[in-house]
Design a protein around this motif. Structure first.
Motif, PDB file in Angstrom:
ATOM      1  N   SER A 161      -4.791  10.567   1.573  1.00 38.68           N
ATOM      2  CA  SER A 161      -5.474   9.489   2.297  1.00 38.68           C
ATOM      3  C   SER A 161      -4.690   8.190   2.206  1.00 38.68           C
ATOM      4  CB  SER A 161      -6.884   9.289   1.731  1.00 38.68           C
ATOM      5  OG  SER A 161      -7.649  10.462   1.863  1.00 38.68           O
ATOM      6  N   THR A 162      -4.192   7.897   0.997  1.00 37.29           N
ATOM      7  CA  THR A 162      -3.408   6.671   0.814  1.00 37.29           C
ATOM      8  C   THR A 162      -2.134   6.705   1.642  1.00 37.29           C
ATOM      9  OG1 THR A 162      -4.264   6.482  -1.444  1.00 37.29           O
ATOM     10  CG2 THR A 162      -2.304   5.185  -0.887  1.00 37.29           C
ATOM     11  N   MET A 163      -1.457   7.853   1.660  1.00 38.29           N
ATOM     12  CA  MET A 163      -0.220   7.981   2.440  1.00 38.29           C
ATOM     13  C   MET A 163      -0.487   7.826   3.931  1.00 38.29           C
ATOM     14  SD  MET A 163       1.698  11.087   0.415  1.00 38.29           S
ATOM     15  CE  MET A 163       3.067  11.081   1.575  1.00 38.29           C
ATOM     16  N   ILE A 164      -1.605   8.393   4.391  1.00 42.33           N
ATOM     17  CA  ILE A 164      -1.952   8.270   5.813  1.00 42.33           C
ATOM     18  C   ILE A 164      -2.225   6.814   6.174  1.00 42.33           C
ATOM     19  CG2 ILE A 164      -3.697   8.840   7.543  1.00 42.33           C
ATOM     20  CD1 ILE A 164      -3.978  11.568   6.212  1.00 42.33           C
ATOM     21  N   LEU A 165      -2.969   6.116   5.316  1.00 40.87           N
ATOM     22  CA  LEU A 165      -3.285   4.712   5.578  1.00 40.87           C
ATOM     23  C   LEU A 165      -2.029   3.853   5.583  1.00 40.87           C
ATOM     24  CD1 LEU A 165      -6.526   4.239   3.440  1.00 40.87           C
ATOM     25  CD2 LEU A 165      -6.350   4.244   5.922  1.00 40.87           C
ATOM     26  N   ILE A 166      -1.165   4.073   4.588  1.00 43.73           N
ATOM     27  CA  ILE A 166       0.074   3.288   4.506  1.00 43.73           C
ATOM     28  C   ILE A 166       0.954   3.558   5.720  1.00 43.73           C
ATOM     29  CG2 ILE A 166       2.215   2.984   3.205  1.00 43.73           C
ATOM     30  CD1 ILE A 166       0.616   3.502   0.657  1.00 43.73           C
ATOM     31  N   ASN A 167       1.075   4.831   6.096  1.00 50.36           N
ATOM     32  CA  ASN A 167       1.897   5.186   7.253  1.00 50.36           C
ATOM     33  C   ASN A 167       1.342   4.570   8.533  1.00 50.36           C
ATOM     34  OD1 ASN A 167       3.989   6.948   8.623  1.00 50.36           O
ATOM     35  ND2 ASN A 167       2.123   7.715   9.572  1.00 50.36           N
ATOM     36  N   LYS A 168       0.017   4.610   8.678  1.00 49.18           N
ATOM     37  CA  LYS A 168      -0.612   4.038   9.865  1.00 49.18           C
ATOM     38  C   LYS A 168      -0.409   2.533   9.920  1.00 49.18           C
ATOM     39  CE  LYS A 168      -5.036   3.937  12.331  1.00 49.18           C
ATOM     40  NZ  LYS A 168      -6.469   4.333  12.273  1.00 49.18           N
ATOM     41  N   TYR A 169      -0.538   1.883   8.764  1.00 47.23           N
ATOM     42  CA  TYR A 169      -0.394   0.432   8.696  1.00 47.23           C
ATOM     43  C   TYR A 169       1.013  -0.001   9.070  1.00 47.23           C
ATOM     44  CZ  TYR A 169      -0.190  -4.239   6.666  1.00 47.23           C
ATOM     45  OH  TYR A 169      -0.011  -5.574   6.469  1.00 47.23           O
ATOM     46  N   PHE A 170       2.031   0.615   8.428  1.00 52.93           N
ATOM     47  CA  PHE A 170       3.411   0.213   8.692  1.00 52.93           C
ATOM     48  C   PHE A 170       3.871   0.656  10.077  1.00 52.93           C
ATOM     49  CE2 PHE A 170       3.495  -0.108   4.043  1.00 52.93           C
ATOM     50  CZ  PHE A 170       4.114  -1.336   3.904  1.00 52.93           C
ATOM     51  N   SER A 171       3.346   1.779  10.554  1.00 53.12           N
ATOM     52  CA  SER A 171       3.714   2.243  11.888  1.00 53.12           C
ATOM     53  C   SER A 171       3.233   1.271  12.953  1.00 53.12           C
ATOM     54  CB  SER A 171       3.120   3.630  12.136  1.00 53.12           C
ATOM     55  OG  SER A 171       3.404   4.066  13.442  1.00 53.12           O
TER      56      SER A 171
ATOM     57  N   TRP B 171      -8.136   0.024   7.868  1.00 52.61           N
ATOM     58  CA  TRP B 171      -8.769   1.078   8.656  1.00 52.61           C
ATOM     59  C   TRP B 171      -8.715   0.777  10.150  1.00 52.61           C
ATOM     60  CZ3 TRP B 171      -9.781   5.741   7.010  1.00 52.61           C
ATOM     61  CH2 TRP B 171     -10.007   5.964   5.645  1.00 52.61           C
ATOM     62  N   ASN B 172      -8.856  -0.502  10.510  1.00 54.01           N
ATOM     63  CA  ASN B 172      -8.826  -0.913  11.920  1.00 54.01           C
ATOM     64  C   ASN B 172      -7.809  -2.037  12.097  1.00 54.01           C
ATOM     65  OD1 ASN B 172     -11.100   0.742  12.933  1.00 54.01           O
ATOM     66  ND2 ASN B 172     -12.292  -0.523  11.530  1.00 54.01           N
ATOM     67  N   PRO B 173      -6.523  -1.717  12.119  1.00 53.45           N
ATOM     68  CA  PRO B 173      -5.500  -2.760  12.233  1.00 53.45           C
ATOM     69  C   PRO B 173      -5.610  -3.508  13.553  1.00 53.45           C
ATOM     70  CG  PRO B 173      -4.536  -0.586  12.532  1.00 53.45           C
ATOM     71  CD  PRO B 173      -5.943  -0.368  12.070  1.00 53.45           C
ATOM     72  N   MET B 174      -5.235  -4.768  13.497  1.00 47.31           N
ATOM     73  CA  MET B 174      -5.302  -5.616  14.678  1.00 47.31           C
ATOM     74  C   MET B 174      -4.264  -5.166  15.705  1.00 47.31           C
ATOM     75  SD  MET B 174      -5.011  -9.768  14.851  1.00 47.31           S
ATOM     76  CE  MET B 174      -6.365  -9.942  13.701  1.00 47.31           C
ATOM     77  N   VAL B 175      -4.707  -4.948  16.912  1.00 47.45           N
ATOM     78  CA  VAL B 175      -3.805  -4.519  17.972  1.00 47.45           C
ATOM     79  C   VAL B 175      -3.348  -5.726  18.774  1.00 47.45           C
ATOM     80  CG1 VAL B 175      -4.812  -2.219  18.131  1.00 47.45           C
ATOM     81  CG2 VAL B 175      -5.752  -4.077  19.505  1.00 47.45           C
TER      82      VAL B 175
ATOM     83  N   GLY C 211     -12.949  -6.461   0.929  1.00 46.90           N
ATOM     84  CA  GLY C 211     -13.550  -5.741   2.047  1.00 46.90           C
ATOM     85  C   GLY C 211     -12.848  -6.030   3.360  1.00 46.90           C
ATOM     86  N   LEU C 212     -12.426  -7.284   3.543  1.00 44.12           N
ATOM     87  CA  LEU C 212     -11.718  -7.660   4.764  1.00 44.12           C
ATOM     88  C   LEU C 212     -10.366  -6.964   4.852  1.00 44.12           C
ATOM     89  CD1 LEU C 212     -11.872  -9.522   7.257  1.00 44.12           C
ATOM     90  CD2 LEU C 212     -10.707 -11.257   5.910  1.00 44.12           C
ATOM     91  N   HIS C 213      -9.674  -6.857   3.726  1.00 43.71           N
ATOM     92  CA  HIS C 213      -8.377  -6.184   3.715  1.00 43.71           C
ATOM     93  C   HIS C 213      -8.529  -4.688   3.993  1.00 43.71           C
ATOM     94  CE1 HIS C 213      -5.469  -9.282   2.285  1.00 43.71           C
ATOM     95  NE2 HIS C 213      -6.593  -9.885   1.950  1.00 43.71           N
ATOM     96  N   MET C 214      -9.543  -4.068   3.426  1.00 47.54           N
ATOM     97  CA  MET C 214      -9.776  -2.650   3.688  1.00 47.54           C
ATOM     98  C   MET C 214     -10.125  -2.418   5.155  1.00 47.54           C
ATOM     99  SD  MET C 214      -9.107  -0.878   1.086  1.00 47.54           S
ATOM    100  CE  MET C 214      -9.779   0.646   1.734  1.00 47.54           C
ATOM    101  N   ARG C 215     -10.920  -3.330   5.716  1.00 50.18           N
ATOM    102  CA  ARG C 215     -11.280  -3.206   7.127  1.00 50.18           C
ATOM    103  C   ARG C 215     -10.051  -3.338   8.014  1.00 50.18           C
ATOM    104  NH1 ARG C 215     -15.777  -7.270   8.828  1.00 50.18           N
ATOM    105  NH2 ARG C 215     -14.011  -8.684   8.964  1.00 50.18           N
ATOM    106  N   HIS C 216      -9.115  -4.196   7.603  1.00 46.61           N
ATOM    107  CA  HIS C 216      -7.885  -4.370   8.374  1.00 46.61           C
ATOM    108  C   HIS C 216      -7.019  -3.113   8.306  1.00 46.61           C
ATOM    109  CE1 HIS C 216      -4.249  -6.068  10.040  1.00 46.61           C
ATOM    110  NE2 HIS C 216      -3.602  -5.792   8.930  1.00 46.61           N
TER     111      HIS C 216
END
Length: 297
Positions: free
Chosen positions: A27-37, A204-208, A197-202
């Motif tokens: 889960s952590t790897m998926i989140l990190i990959n999604k964030y940096f991608s 999960w739902n990164p700003m587009v 909580g704000l950082h976790m929300r970011h």
């Protein structure tokens, strides 16, 4: 039997721990990959972006275009048969400048004493200069919170004592401090409180890129002409043109006195008098929601 039960319990426990660890890692790897991608693609899109800008927007402001700008020259717009020809204006016209009063650079007349307290990366900090000058310092922290509306505040529970590098518990606070030499300090400070909580929300739902939900932004200054904007806000104008690819509406003019009279025609296609009454306190006044706004078309 007891040995079997113990072995079974041991295997179940170890397997559960292994599966939980594996799930957390994936889960952590998926989140990190999604964030940096997302960040990488957004930065890449910004680099590859090319803007098509009217060449006169640069010429009028005496600024040079960058490599990502494709200039559209006069022949592209075919303005020969326009009923209203744009006047040729220059920002360095001395007949205009002699009537202008640019703001001169000057330092504000501030108190000479150095603040004992400052905010660094969301933490409460004590100034080294104050510690060296006054000795050990003890402070109390009073959060300043939003009250009933945007125009009222209230103080939260007093925290005492607070130590150096303590995370902020509010964006605004009052610090009351006393030093070993008897000196006293009281002041209001501001910062940005860390919100997990704000950082976790970011994450999960990164700003587009279109995070505000619109594709057109109309940006204007009341009582400021296009030439005055270029004269007194050259960096802002350059950023709007070169970095954001903004379109300057050189043919836009107000058709009435005041903000509503200037904005309603371009946003609704009607003058203020042609629209339903919406002024507060007037008979039969309603909200502007029923206006024929351009974004409703």
């Amino acid at each position: 039997m007891q040995i079997r039960r113990r072995c079974r319990r041991y295997l179940v426990t170890r397997t559960s721990i292994f599966l939980l660890t594996l799930f957390s890692t994936i889960s952590t790897m998926i989140l990190i990959n999604k964030y940096f991608s997302n960040n990488y693609h957004q930065q890449q899109n910004e680099i590859d972006k090319i803007f098509f800008i009217d060449a006169s927007d640069f010429e009028d402001a005496n600024i040079k275009p960058t490599k990502n700008i494709y200039l559209l020259h006069e022949e592209f717009f075919n303005t020969t048969h326009l009923a209203c020809q744009y006047p040729k204006l220059t920002i360095d016209n001395q007949d205009i400048w002699k009537h202008l009063q640019p703001v001169t650079k000057s330092k504000p007349d501030c108190e000479k004493a150095t603040n004992w307290v400052y905010v660094d990366n969301g933490t409460f900090r004590l100034s080294k200069q104050a510690l060296q000058k006054h000795g050990a310092i003890v402070c109390a922290y009073r959060p300043i919170l939003r009250s009933k509306d945007d125009f009222s505040t209230m103080e939260g529970a007093r925290l005492f004592p607070v130590v150096d590098k303590m995370p902020l518990v509010s964006d605004f606070f009052r610090a009351d401090c006393r030093a070993r030499d008897g000196s006293f300090y009281s002041n209001i400070h501001s910062g940005i409180m860390f919100d997990a909580g704000l950082h976790m929300r970011h994450i999960w739902n990164p700003m587009v890129k279109t995070h505000l939900g619109y594709n057109i932004l109309m940006f204007g200054f009341d009582s400021v002409s296009r030439m005055t904007f270029m004269r007194f806000l050259p960096k802002s104008y350059s950023y709007l043109i070169k970095d954001l690819g903004s379109i300057v509406m050189k043919g836009y003019n107000i058709v009435g006195d005041g903000t509503p009279a200037a904005l309603l025609p371009i946003l609704t296609g009607k003058t203020e008098r042609e629209l339903p009454e919406a002024r507060r306190g007037h008979a039969d006044a309603e909200t502007v929601d029923r206006f024929p706004w351009i974004w409703k078309k």
